[in-house]
Design a protein around this motif. Structure first.
Motif, PDB file in Angstrom:
ATOM      1  N   VAL A   2      49.863  33.703  44.728  1.00 12.75           N
ATOM      2  CA  VAL A   2      48.631  33.881  43.951  1.00 12.75           C
ATOM      3  C   VAL A   2      47.419  33.322  44.698  1.00 12.75           C
ATOM      4  O   VAL A   2      47.382  32.122  45.020  1.00 12.75           O
ATOM      5  N   ALA A   3      46.457  34.174  44.987  1.00 12.48           N
ATOM      6  CA  ALA A   3      45.204  33.707  45.569  1.00 12.48           C
ATOM      7  C   ALA A   3      44.338  33.128  44.456  1.00 12.48           C
ATOM      8  O   ALA A   3      44.330  33.641  43.334  1.00 12.48           O
ATOM      9  N   LEU A   4      43.630  32.044  44.783  1.00 11.25           N
ATOM     10  CA  LEU A   4      42.829  31.363  43.774  1.00 11.25           C
ATOM     11  C   LEU A   4      41.363  31.357  44.177  1.00 11.25           C
ATOM     12  O   LEU A   4      41.031  31.230  45.360  1.00 11.25           O
ATOM     13  N   HIS A   5      40.503  31.480  43.179  1.00 18.13           N
ATOM     14  CA  HIS A   5      39.067  31.394  43.449  1.00 18.13           C
ATOM     15  C   HIS A   5      38.367  30.923  42.189  1.00 18.13           C
ATOM     16  O   HIS A   5      38.749  31.290  41.076  1.00 18.13           O
ATOM     17  N   THR A  34      53.618  29.441  45.168  1.00 15.49           N
ATOM     18  CA  THR A  34      52.786  29.608  46.364  1.00 15.49           C
ATOM     19  C   THR A  34      51.371  30.033  45.973  1.00 15.49           C
ATOM     20  O   THR A  34      51.177  31.134  45.445  1.00 15.49           O
ATOM     21  N   PHE A  35      50.431  29.150  46.220  1.00 16.09           N
ATOM     22  CA  PHE A  35      49.032  29.443  45.949  1.00 16.09           C
ATOM     23  C   PHE A  35      48.269  29.566  47.263  1.00 16.09           C
ATOM     24  O   PHE A  35      48.575  28.865  48.219  1.00 16.09           O
ATOM     25  N   VAL A  36      47.285  30.460  47.270  1.00 17.86           N
ATOM     26  CA  VAL A  36      46.389  30.570  48.423  1.00 17.86           C
ATOM     27  C   VAL A  36      44.978  30.240  47.939  1.00 17.86           C
ATOM     28  O   VAL A  36      44.285  31.103  47.411  1.00 17.86           O
ATOM     29  N   PRO A  37      44.560  28.990  48.094  1.00 16.98           N
ATOM     30  CA  PRO A  37      43.217  28.631  47.633  1.00 16.98           C
ATOM     31  C   PRO A  37      42.162  29.246  48.545  1.00 16.98           C
ATOM     32  O   PRO A  37      42.324  29.228  49.768  1.00 16.98           O
ATOM     33  N   THR A  38      41.111  29.805  47.960  1.00 19.23           N
ATOM     34  CA  THR A  38      40.022  30.368  48.770  1.00 19.23           C
ATOM     35  C   THR A  38      38.704  29.876  48.207  1.00 19.23           C
ATOM     36  O   THR A  38      38.609  29.566  47.019  1.00 19.23           O
TER      37      THR A  38
END
Ligand code: 6PG
Length: 477
Positions: A28-31, A50-54
């Motif tokens: 999961v991408a986060l914003h 699994t997170f993808v911080p942006t």
């Protein structure tokens, strides 16, 4: 590795949806507009998946696999438009923007049409179940194109609540259908809450029971046909004692009910579509009335009956009668809500499957209840059912309840306990089953003062009476 989905707007609902997705093995991408929320989520819950911080719109979009799926979870209205405008220019044909907030379905229709013209899918989706539901399995009501559901549906079904293994998520229909159904869900939520609140008020006013005792009554009801999330939490709220004062919690709360607006929308749209959703309307007005403190204090001294609690056999029967009145009134409220979905579906060409709506409301959402399974069965058996009240399942139950229903309302009237929800439900029941309604007289009045014309029971056509010449009794003689 690219993220299979992204969430922007990480207040509690967005955060919990993101966590739910990650817990199900999706990257999961986060914003979020302010970076702190994103960091916070990763710090506290990073181990859940699994997170993808942006930290920029560009990075967020770049983190997503194609077709990109980004979920917006921000305030309805202008903030949603602003976020869409921030991301849409960065997306490519076939990408999917999901609005999971409580948007007005008319906004969703507009946004969907605009983004469709730009080659993007826009999915307005209802998500119900509050914070806990978002995390552990909400009920999900997505609108938008069928193609978008092919891509997005499996993800949503994965994180939705399950009832007997079936996900509480289904494609509702094109453009604003999902948000429309969520709106009606909330309207029904208002009606149901009001009916439960009136039941509490009746048990207290007519029997003199303490909240903790009434909590037990609700707990008992929750083992039967009224079993539902709202009855369950009602028992917990009523059993709760305020720590600071030692008094029942319900007695220290200011008696002014608020709303964020979805109930009001439901009523407004009900009026526009000409659907008599009287239960939702009374519930919404009851909240509004409760908040008019000046009006209430001005009227507080008005005379009323003495509130002597019931005794003897009447007292013994009363809680059971209220259970029956509540059940019957609830069937009416839901019948009206489903009629509104039918009307919306016809007006906007959505072809909504009412049985599927009932099915996905069985779990995850605020109005989840045992009897939604009966509603599902009723619409499965007869998809174009004119009203739930006449379906095999409910007809008998409501007819059986009517004596108790009437008796509870006479008690309420006699003791001066306000029951707008129960009263309008019974009035609706009696009006629907009536052979003739005084609407005939209203037509006569309209024709008299405005020449608005009327139709007749015995002849085709439109008629007008020349009241000045033929209408006066003396001239008839
Ligand atoms: C849900 C709820 C949710 C919200 C309501 C509260 O389904 O999870 O309906 O959407 O809690 O909007 O509404 P009010 O603040 O208007 O009572």
């Amino acid at each position: 590795d690219k993220a299979s989905i992204g969430v922007t707007g990480l207040a509690v609902m967005g955060r919990n949806l993101a966590r739910n997705l990650a817990r199900h093995g999706h990257t999961v991408a986060l914003h979020n507009r302010s970076e702190q929320r994103t960091r916070d989520l990763v710090e506290r819950f990073g181990a859940e998946g699994t997170f993808v911080p942006t930290y920029s719109a560009r990075d967020f979009v770049a983190a997503l696999e194609r077709p990109r799926k980004l979920v917006i979870m921000v305030k309805a209205g202008a903030p949603t438009d602003a976020v869409i405008e921030e991301f849409a220019p960065l997306l490519d044909e076939g990408d999917i923007i999901v609005d999971a907030g409580n948007a007005h379905f008319a906004d969703t229709r507009r946004r969907e049409a605009e983004l469709r013209d730009r080659g993007l899918h826009f999915v307005g989706t209802g998500v119900s179940g509050g914070e806990e539901g978002a995390l552990h399995g909400p009920s999900i009501m997505p609108g938008g194109s069928p193609e978008s559901y092919d891509t997005l549906g499996p993800l949503l079904e994965d994180i939705a609540a399950k009832v007997d293994g079936t996900p509480c998520c289904a494609h509702i229909g094109p453009d604003g259908a999902g948000h429309f159904v969520k709106m009606v869900h909330n309207g029904i939520e208002y009606a149901d809450m009001q009916l439960i609140a009136e039941s509490f008020d009746l048990l207290r006013g007519a029997l003199g029971l303490e909240p903790a005792r009434i909590a037990e009554v609700f707990r008992t009801w929750n083992t039967g046909r009224l079993e539902s999330y709202l009855i369950e939490i009602t028992a917990e709220v009523l059993a709760h004692t305020d720590a600071a004062t030692g008094t029942p919690f319900v007695d220290v709360v200011a008696d002014q009910a608020e709303q964020k607006g979805t109930g009001r929308w439901t009523v407004q749209v009900g009026l526009d579509l000409g659907v008599p959703i009287t239960g939702i309307a009374e519930a919404t007005f009851a909240r509004s009335l409760s908040g008019h403190t000046e009006l209430r204090s001005a009227a507080r001294g008005l005379a009323g009956p003495t509130r002597a609690p019931l005794t003897g056999a009447a007292a013994e029967r009363f809680a059971d009668d209220v259970e029956q009145a509540l059940y019957a009134s609830k069937v009416v409220a839901y019948a009206q809500g489903f009629n509104q979905i039918q009307a919306g579906s016809a007006e906007f060409g959505w072809d909504i499957d009412l049985g599927a709506v009932a099915a996905i409301w069985r779990g995850g959402c605020i109005i989840r209840a045992r009897f939604l399974d009966d509603i599902r069965a009723a619409f499965r058996a007869e998809p174009d059912l004119p009203t739930l009240l006449t379906s095999g399942e409910f007809r008998g139950a409501v007819e059986d309840a009517q004596d108790a229903w009437r008796s509870v309302l006479s008690t309420a009237v006699r003791l001066g306990i306000p029951t707008p929800g129960f009263s309008t439900a019974l009035a609706y029941y009696d009006a629907l089953r009536a052979e003739r309604l005084p609407a005939a007289l209203v037509q006569g009045q309209r024709d008299y003062f405005g020449a608005h014309t009327y139709r007749r029971v015995d002849r085709e056509g439109t008629f007008h009476t020349e009241w000045a010449t033929e209408g006066r009794p003396e001239q008839l003689a």
